[in-house]
Design a protein around this motif. Structure first.
Motif, PDB file in Angstrom:
ATOM      1  N   GLN A  78       1.552  -3.439  -6.222  1.00 29.41           N
ATOM      2  CA  GLN A  78       1.368  -2.061  -5.788  1.00 29.41           C
ATOM      3  C   GLN A  78       0.237  -1.425  -5.672  1.00 29.41           C
ATOM      4  N   VAL A  79      -0.289  -0.841  -4.823  1.00 30.29           N
ATOM      5  CA  VAL A  79      -1.402  -0.416  -4.537  1.00 30.29           C
ATOM      6  C   VAL A  79      -1.319   1.184  -4.174  1.00 30.29           C
ATOM      7  N   THR A  80      -1.975   2.189  -4.894  1.00 25.59           N
ATOM      8  CA  THR A  80      -2.080   3.572  -4.818  1.00 25.59           C
ATOM      9  C   THR A  80      -3.492   4.083  -4.702  1.00 25.59           C
ATOM     10  N   PHE A  84      -2.678   7.098   0.863  1.00 27.57           N
ATOM     11  CA  PHE A  84      -3.340   6.496   2.188  1.00 27.57           C
ATOM     12  C   PHE A  84      -3.475   7.589   3.324  1.00 27.57           C
ATOM     13  N   VAL A 144      -8.254  -0.609   4.944  1.00 24.51           N
ATOM     14  CA  VAL A 144      -8.181  -1.298   3.859  1.00 24.51           C
ATOM     15  C   VAL A 144      -8.399  -2.748   4.062  1.00 24.51           C
ATOM     16  N   THR A 203      -0.067   6.438   4.525  1.00 29.95           N
ATOM     17  CA  THR A 203       1.225   6.696   3.761  1.00 29.95           C
ATOM     18  C   THR A 203       2.259   7.574   4.649  1.00 29.95           C
ATOM     19  N   LEU A 213      -8.578   3.599  -6.767  1.00 30.36           N
ATOM     20  CA  LEU A 213      -7.403   2.790  -6.395  1.00 30.36           C
ATOM     21  C   LEU A 213      -6.738   2.240  -7.621  1.00 30.36           C
ATOM     22  N   VAL A 254      -8.447  -5.289  -3.140  1.00 28.70           N
ATOM     23  CA  VAL A 254      -8.204  -4.414  -2.211  1.00 28.70           C
ATOM     24  C   VAL A 254      -9.579  -3.638  -2.152  1.00 28.70           C
ATOM     25  N   LEU A 286       0.735  -1.087   0.084  1.00 31.11           N
ATOM     26  CA  LEU A 286       0.248   0.130   0.008  1.00 31.11           C
ATOM     27  C   LEU A 286       0.970   1.369  -0.022  1.00 31.11           C
ATOM     28  N   GLN A 287       0.768   1.977  -1.171  1.00 29.52           N
ATOM     29  CA  GLN A 287       1.645   3.064  -1.027  1.00 29.52           C
ATOM     30  C   GLN A 287       1.097   4.445  -1.007  1.00 29.52           C
ATOM     31  N   ALA A 316      -4.330   2.052   6.922  1.00 32.04           N
ATOM     32  CA  ALA A 316      -3.263   2.524   6.044  1.00 32.04           C
ATOM     33  C   ALA A 316      -3.029   4.006   6.199  1.00 32.04           C
TER      34      ALA A 316
END
Length: 101
Positions: free
Chosen positions: A81-83, A17, A22, A38, A89, A60, A13-14, A36
């Motif tokens: 990778q999730v942004t 957030f 999540v 960031t 998302l 997610v 999780l990048q 989450a």
């Protein structure tokens, strides 16, 4: 009989957030629930280690924001990778370890 071997994956999780809940699901089963946030210095909020088989589906979800994104697991791309950006998302898998400062 399913003969596919389970492989270690990392879900990162990048960016974007800010304390959201999540929910991480594999094939419709919840396997993790995290808050989450960031870290501005690194661009990383959380890493969830997963043991998956190619072809499985990772979802997610951010239930409080009614957002979700889906990813079908592919061998050779163990870093998912999730942004969260502009209210959406995004999921992208890569073969190389994401770098953080």
């Amino acid at each position: 009989m399913d003969r596919a071997m389970a492989i270690d994956f990392e879900l990162h999780l990048q960016e974007g957030f800010d304390g959201e809940t999540v929910v991480i699901e594999v094939d419709g089963v919840e396997i993790a629930r995290v808050e989450a946030r960031t870290r501005m210095q690194t661009g990383l909020a959380h890493i969830e280690k997963l043991r998956l088989k190619p072809g499985q589906t990772v979802v997610v979800r951010l239930p409080d924001l009614s957002l979700s994104a889906e990813h079908r697991v592919v061998a050779g791309r163990p870093f998912i990778q999730v942004t969260l950006k502009n209210g959406a998302l995004r999921i992208e898998a890569t073969e190389t370890t994401p770098g953080y400062l």
